[in-house]
Structure formats: C-alpha cells, structure tokens
Motif scaffolding. Structure first.
Motif, short mmCIF file in Angstrom:
data_model
loop_
_atom_site.label_atom_id
_atom_site.label_comp_id
_atom_site.label_asym_id
_atom_site.label_seq_id
_atom_site.Cartn_x
_atom_site.Cartn_y
_atom_site.Cartn_z
N ASP A 18 0.80 -1.23 0.00
CA ASP A 18 0.00 0.00 0.00
C ASP A 18 0.83 1.27 0.00
O ASP A 18 0.31 2.34 -0.26
N ASP A 19 2.13 1.18 0.26
CA ASP A 19 2.98 2.36 0.32
C ASP A 19 3.48 2.70 -1.09
O ASP A 19 4.25 1.93 -1.66
N PRO A 20 3.03 3.84 -1.64
CA PRO A 20 3.43 4.20 -3.01
C PRO A 20 4.96 4.28 -3.19
O PRO A 20 5.48 3.94 -4.24
N GLY A 21 5.66 4.71 -2.15
CA GLY A 21 7.12 4.78 -2.22
C GLY A 21 7.75 3.41 -2.36
O GLY A 21 8.68 3.22 -3.16
N ASP A 22 7.24 2.44 -1.61
CA ASP A 22 7.77 1.07 -1.71
C ASP A 22 7.40 0.43 -3.05
O ASP A 22 8.19 -0.33 -3.61
N VAL A 23 6.21 0.74 -3.54
CA VAL A 23 5.82 0.24 -4.87
C VAL A 23 6.78 0.80 -5.91
O VAL A 23 7.30 0.06 -6.75
N LEU A 24 7.03 2.09 -5.84
CA LEU A 24 7.93 2.74 -6.80
C LEU A 24 9.33 2.15 -6.72
O LEU A 24 9.96 1.86 -7.75
N MET A 25 9.83 1.94 -5.51
CA MET A 25 11.17 1.36 -5.36
C MET A 25 11.23 -0.04 -5.95
O MET A 25 12.20 -0.42 -6.60
N THR A 26 10.18 -0.83 -5.75
CA THR A 26 10.15 -2.18 -6.31
C THR A 26 10.11 -2.12 -7.83
O THR A 26 10.86 -2.84 -8.51
N GLN A 27 9.27 -1.26 -8.36
CA GLN A 27 9.20 -1.10 -9.82
C GLN A 27 10.54 -0.64 -10.38
O GLN A 27 11.00 -1.15 -11.41
N GLU A 28 11.18 0.31 -9.71
CA GLU A 28 12.49 0.78 -10.16
C GLU A 28 13.53 -0.31 -10.07
O GLU A 28 14.40 -0.42 -10.93
N ALA A 29 13.46 -1.14 -9.03
CA ALA A 29 14.41 -2.25 -8.91
C ALA A 29 14.24 -3.21 -10.08
O ALA A 29 15.22 -3.69 -10.65
N PHE A 30 13.00 -3.47 -10.46
CA PHE A 30 12.75 -4.34 -11.61
C PHE A 30 13.31 -3.72 -12.88
O PHE A 30 13.96 -4.38 -13.68
N GLU A 31 13.06 -2.41 -13.06
CA GLU A 31 13.50 -1.73 -14.28
C GLU A 31 15.01 -1.54 -14.31
O GLU A 31 15.65 -1.78 -15.33
N GLU A 32 15.59 -1.10 -13.21
CA GLU A 32 17.02 -0.80 -13.16
C GLU A 32 17.88 -2.01 -13.47
O GLU A 32 18.92 -1.91 -14.09
N HIS A 33 17.45 -3.15 -13.02
CA HIS A 33 18.25 -4.35 -13.23
C HIS A 33 17.70 -5.23 -14.33
O HIS A 33 18.00 -6.41 -14.40
N LYS A 34 16.87 -4.62 -15.17
CA LYS A 34 16.32 -5.34 -16.32
C LYS A 34 15.66 -6.65 -15.89
O LYS A 34 15.80 -7.68 -16.54
N LEU A 35 14.99 -6.60 -14.78
CA LEU A 35 14.31 -7.78 -14.27
C LEU A 35 13.10 -8.03 -15.16
O LEU A 35 12.22 -7.20 -15.28
N ARG A 36 13.07 -9.17 -15.81
CA ARG A 36 12.09 -9.44 -16.85
C ARG A 36 10.76 -9.95 -16.34
O ARG A 36 9.81 -10.05 -17.09
N ASN A 37 10.70 -10.31 -15.11
CA ASN A 37 9.44 -10.84 -14.60
C ASN A 37 8.37 -9.76 -14.58
O ASN A 37 8.65 -8.59 -14.40
N ARG A 38 7.15 -10.20 -14.75
CA ARG A 38 6.02 -9.26 -14.77
C ARG A 38 5.58 -8.97 -13.33
O ARG A 38 5.31 -9.89 -12.56
N LEU A 39 5.51 -7.70 -13.00
CA LEU A 39 5.12 -7.27 -11.66
C LEU A 39 3.72 -6.66 -11.72
O LEU A 39 3.49 -5.70 -12.44
N THR A 40 2.81 -7.25 -10.97
CA THR A 40 1.46 -6.70 -10.82
C THR A 40 1.34 -6.21 -9.39
O THR A 40 1.80 -6.89 -8.46
N VAL A 41 0.73 -5.05 -9.21
CA VAL A 41 0.63 -4.44 -7.88
C VAL A 41 -0.83 -4.29 -7.49
O VAL A 41 -1.65 -3.82 -8.27
N VAL A 42 -1.15 -4.70 -6.26
CA VAL A 42 -2.44 -4.40 -5.64
C VAL A 42 -2.12 -3.73 -4.30
O VAL A 42 -1.08 -3.99 -3.70
#
Length: 150
Positions: A18-42
């Motif tokens: 629920d924390d937008p900052g933690d969601v953003l950090m997770t999304q950035e971690a996926f993007e920054e390291h070219k993590l190919r897995n699909r991330l869905t957020v609720v």
C-alpha cells in the motif's frame, strides 16, 4: 527479476503493497536491473484476495508464481491474506515472501506459523532494497523450482 535459466518465460510476481514509495522502489528495482518478470501491484488485502481468486475486475488475472506481501495493509492486513492463501487448495502452492518493515518477533513467528516461505525486512536505503529484490530473484527464480501455474 530475471528469467529462469532453463529458458522458461519470466515469472508472474504479485506485489501486495500500500505504500506508493515502496511500490515505486520495487518497480524501479525491476527496471534498473532489467528484471524481466512481470510485476502486478495491488494495494490492500481485500484487493489481493480478489486478484488471487479472479473476482470482479480481476476475472482475467494470471495466477502469480510468487507473491511479495506486506503485512501492514488497509482493509485486510497481510497476516489475514497469508492465512487465506495458505488455507486455499488452489493458492497455497504459491510461494509467499513477506516483505515488510516490521522486525517484531511476533510478526516473524506468526508469518512462519501461517506458512510464509520467507520473511524479509525491507531496507529503507534504495541500493539495499535493490539488493534484497535481486536476492529474492536469485533464490526464487534461479535456485528453486517453482510449482507449475494452476
């Protein structure tokens, strides 16, 4: 997160946060390291269970291969969500990593009693957070064999 070494398609990861900052950090971690897995957020426990059960707007949701679950969620907290997942015949096979700020012994103990697959305390520092996401990737994607999707 990277694709499994055996060449299979990237895995589906459900982030319940629920924390937008933690969601953003997770999304950035996926993007920054070219993590190919699909991330869905609720963003809350009720929405997570609707997603997992393919209810309402989530009727076409893909069953995740891995769930990253915060404990402190609105509407239904992460402990209730974890309990529901592990009681459900169809959902219990999905590995659940509790990814939370709580370092309380009672939260750690309760999560494992509810059959969490791992308990990880979120680092507040971005670089350490990326490192944690990469370690989760390494373990759940490259080291262990995940069950087939239901």
């Amino acid at each position: 997160m990277t694709a499994p070494a055996d060449g299979k398609s990237p895995i589906e990861v459900l982030l319940v946060e629920d924390d937008p900052g933690d969601v953003l950090m997770t999304q950035e971690a996926f993007e920054e390291h070219k993590l190919r897995n699909r991330l869905t957020v609720v963003s809350d426990g009720t929405e997570a269970l609707a997603y997992l059960r393919r209810e309402g707007q989530y009727a076409d949701a893909v069953t995740p291969d891995l769930i990253l679950l915060d404990l402190n969620l609105p509407r239904r907290d992460g402990r209730e969500v974890l309990e529901e997942i592990k009681k459900d015949e169809e959902l219990r096979r999905i590995p659940v990593v509790v990814l939370t700020t709580s370092q309380a012994d009672e939260d750690i103990l309760r999560s494992y009693q509810l059959h969490a697959n791992a308990y990880v305390t979120k680092p507040v520092d971005f670089e350490r957070f990326i490192s944690v996401v990469r370690q989760i990737d390494e373990f759940f994607v490259s080291v262990v064999k995940l069950p087939p999707r239901g």
